[in-house]
Motif scaffolding. Structure first.
Motif, mmCIF file in Angstrom:
data_model
loop_
_atom_site.group_PDB
_atom_site.id
_atom_site.type_symbol
_atom_site.label_atom_id
_atom_site.label_comp_id
_atom_site.label_asym_id
_atom_site.label_seq_id
_atom_site.Cartn_x
_atom_site.Cartn_y
_atom_site.Cartn_z
ATOM 1 N N ASP A 161 0.820 -1.207 0.000
ATOM 2 C CA ASP A 161 0.000 0.000 0.000
ATOM 3 C C ASP A 161 0.859 1.264 0.000
ATOM 4 N N ASN A 162 1.944 1.251 0.777
ATOM 5 C CA ASN A 162 2.779 2.443 0.915
ATOM 6 C C ASN A 162 4.250 2.180 0.618
ATOM 7 N N TRP A 163 4.589 1.007 0.189
ATOM 8 C CA TRP A 163 5.977 0.707 -0.136
ATOM 9 C C TRP A 163 6.028 -0.534 -1.022
ATOM 10 N N ASP A 164 7.144 -0.721 -1.700
ATOM 11 C CA ASP A 164 7.412 -1.936 -2.468
ATOM 12 C C ASP A 164 8.581 -2.662 -1.831
ATOM 13 N N VAL A 165 8.482 -3.968 -1.743
ATOM 14 C CA VAL A 165 9.585 -4.786 -1.245
ATOM 15 C C VAL A 165 10.286 -5.408 -2.445
ATOM 16 N N LEU A 166 11.570 -5.087 -2.608
ATOM 17 C CA LEU A 166 12.357 -5.623 -3.711
ATOM 18 C C LEU A 166 13.350 -6.638 -3.173
ATOM 19 N N ARG A 167 13.382 -7.807 -3.818
ATOM 20 C CA ARG A 167 14.342 -8.855 -3.436
ATOM 21 C C ARG A 167 15.400 -8.983 -4.520
ATOM 22 N N PHE A 168 16.670 -8.865 -4.123
ATOM 23 C CA PHE A 168 17.794 -8.973 -5.041
ATOM 24 C C PHE A 168 18.628 -10.198 -4.713
ATOM 25 N N GLU A 169 19.224 -10.795 -5.730
ATOM 26 C CA GLU A 169 20.185 -11.854 -5.456
ATOM 27 C C GLU A 169 21.387 -11.253 -4.744
ATOM 28 N N LEU A 170 22.056 -12.068 -3.941
ATOM 29 C CA LEU A 170 23.200 -11.599 -3.156
ATOM 30 C C LEU A 170 24.426 -12.432 -3.525
ATOM 31 N N PRO A 171 25.385 -11.839 -4.249
ATOM 32 C CA PRO A 171 26.588 -12.595 -4.614
ATOM 33 C C PRO A 171 27.288 -13.137 -3.373
ATOM 34 N N GLY A 172 27.722 -14.392 -3.455
ATOM 35 C CA GLY A 172 28.336 -15.045 -2.301
ATOM 36 C C GLY A 172 29.511 -14.282 -1.727
ATOM 37 N N ALA A 173 30.291 -13.636 -2.588
ATOM 38 C CA ALA A 173 31.475 -12.913 -2.115
ATOM 39 C C ALA A 173 31.110 -11.684 -1.289
ATOM 40 N N LEU A 174 29.875 -11.235 -1.391
ATOM 41 C CA LEU A 174 29.453 -10.029 -0.666
ATOM 42 C C LEU A 174 28.545 -10.325 0.516
ATOM 43 N N SER A 175 28.090 -11.567 0.636
ATOM 44 C CA SER A 175 27.061 -11.877 1.624
ATOM 45 C C SER A 175 27.504 -11.593 3.054
ATOM 46 N N ARG A 176 28.802 -11.737 3.349
ATOM 47 C CA ARG A 176 29.256 -11.518 4.729
ATOM 48 C C ARG A 176 29.215 -10.043 5.138
ATOM 49 N N TYR A 177 29.064 -9.151 4.176
ATOM 50 C CA TYR A 177 29.027 -7.722 4.491
ATOM 51 C C TYR A 177 27.604 -7.184 4.629
ATOM 52 N N VAL A 178 26.608 -8.009 4.367
ATOM 53 C CA VAL A 178 25.217 -7.543 4.341
ATOM 54 C C VAL A 178 24.477 -8.080 5.549
ATOM 55 N N VAL A 179 23.914 -7.176 6.347
ATOM 56 C CA VAL A 179 23.195 -7.565 7.558
ATOM 57 C C VAL A 179 21.850 -6.853 7.604
ATOM 58 N N GLU A 180 20.892 -7.465 8.249
ATOM 59 C CA GLU A 180 19.582 -6.848 8.407
ATOM 60 C C GLU A 180 19.718 -5.539 9.169
ATOM 61 N N LYS A 181 19.050 -4.515 8.672
ATOM 62 C CA LYS A 181 19.072 -3.147 9.198
ATOM 63 C C LYS A 181 20.382 -2.422 8.886
ATOM 64 N N GLY A 182 21.267 -3.058 8.147
ATOM 65 C CA GLY A 182 22.491 -2.400 7.717
ATOM 66 C C GLY A 182 22.259 -1.634 6.426
ATOM 67 N N SER A 183 23.300 -0.943 5.962
ATOM 68 C CA SER A 183 23.190 -0.127 4.755
ATOM 69 C C SER A 183 23.791 -0.836 3.551
ATOM 70 N N ILE A 184 23.202 -0.596 2.389
ATOM 71 C CA ILE A 184 23.731 -1.093 1.124
ATOM 72 C C ILE A 184 23.372 -0.078 0.046
ATOM 73 N N THR A 185 24.224 0.019 -0.965
ATOM 74 C CA THR A 185 23.965 0.930 -2.075
ATOM 75 C C THR A 185 23.554 0.121 -3.299
#
Length: 208
Positions: free
Chosen positions: A118-142
């Motif tokens: 209703d007020n937002w879209d949820v987008l799901r992206f694939e996560l390359p294995g080499a980068l997965s250790r840097y991505v955390v819930e509530k963290g920042s990504i560009t």
């Protein structure tokens, strides 16, 4: 240095082969706001890639894009008319509305799905294995130069690694992410602080 707050939705005007091998290109982008005060040598983020201005015309700027940038980002798939996210380099006296973004792409990924709400879209992206250790819930990504907060991430070692972001109407309106279709490629830059921490701890462990 950038903040990941997109200033303007620009449009690719042309891509002209450059250099003796023709593997680099001169990229011309229409962006009246970001080009209004652009000077030779200034940095502008184009879909999250830091590019150097070499020329400026009426409402547009031109930048060199070397083969390395074309190979390691999605810029190589741009064509005249492609929309792009634009941001000028941050001023030292400006607010940091997003997070610290270098404009150095760590990898590319594809949009797996989008779930409109209703007020937002949820987008799901694939996560390359080499980068997965840097991505955390509530963290920042560009994502394509846009500073976003990770709303969900797959468990480590999952068969399909992914991350999700929830986009408000303003982000959907003001960036290319609003019209992004499943399967489209995007540029990713993870939080540089995480990479520095990893390097520091690795060196310390190696030295005992």
């Amino acid at each position: 240095m950038f903040t990941g707050i997109v200033e303007e939705l620009g449009e690719v005007v042309s891509l002209t082969p450059a250099g003796s091998s023709g593997e680099a290109v001169l990229l011309t982008v229409r962006g009246p706001l970001v080009s209004s005060d652009a000077g030779h040598g200034d940095s502008i983020s184009v879909n999250g890639v830091c590019l150097t201005v070499v020329d400026r015309g009426e409402g547009a700027f031109t930048a060199d894009v070397m083969k390395e940038s074309l190979d390691r980002s999605s810029l190589g798939s741009l064509v005249p008319g492609s929309p792009v996210n634009l941001e000028r380099a941050a001023r030292v006296d400006s607010r940091l509305g997003g997070h610290i973004v270098q404009g150095h792409v760590d990898g590319t990924a594809r949009l797996l799905s989008r779930n409109p709400g209703d007020n937002w879209d949820v987008l799901r992206f694939e996560l390359p294995g080499a980068l997965s250790r840097y991505v955390v819930e509530k963290g920042s990504i560009t994502v394509d130069g846009t500073s976003l907060t990770v709303s969900a991430v797959s468990d480590p070692g999952a068969a399909e690694e992914f991350f999700e972001v929830s986009l408000i109407p303003e982000t959907l309106r003001a960036t290319t992410l609003g019209a992004l279709a499943a399967g489209a490629a995007v540029n990713l830059e993870v939080d540089v602080v995480a990479k520095y921490v990893e390097r520091i701890t690795a060196v310390a462990a190696a030295r005992g």
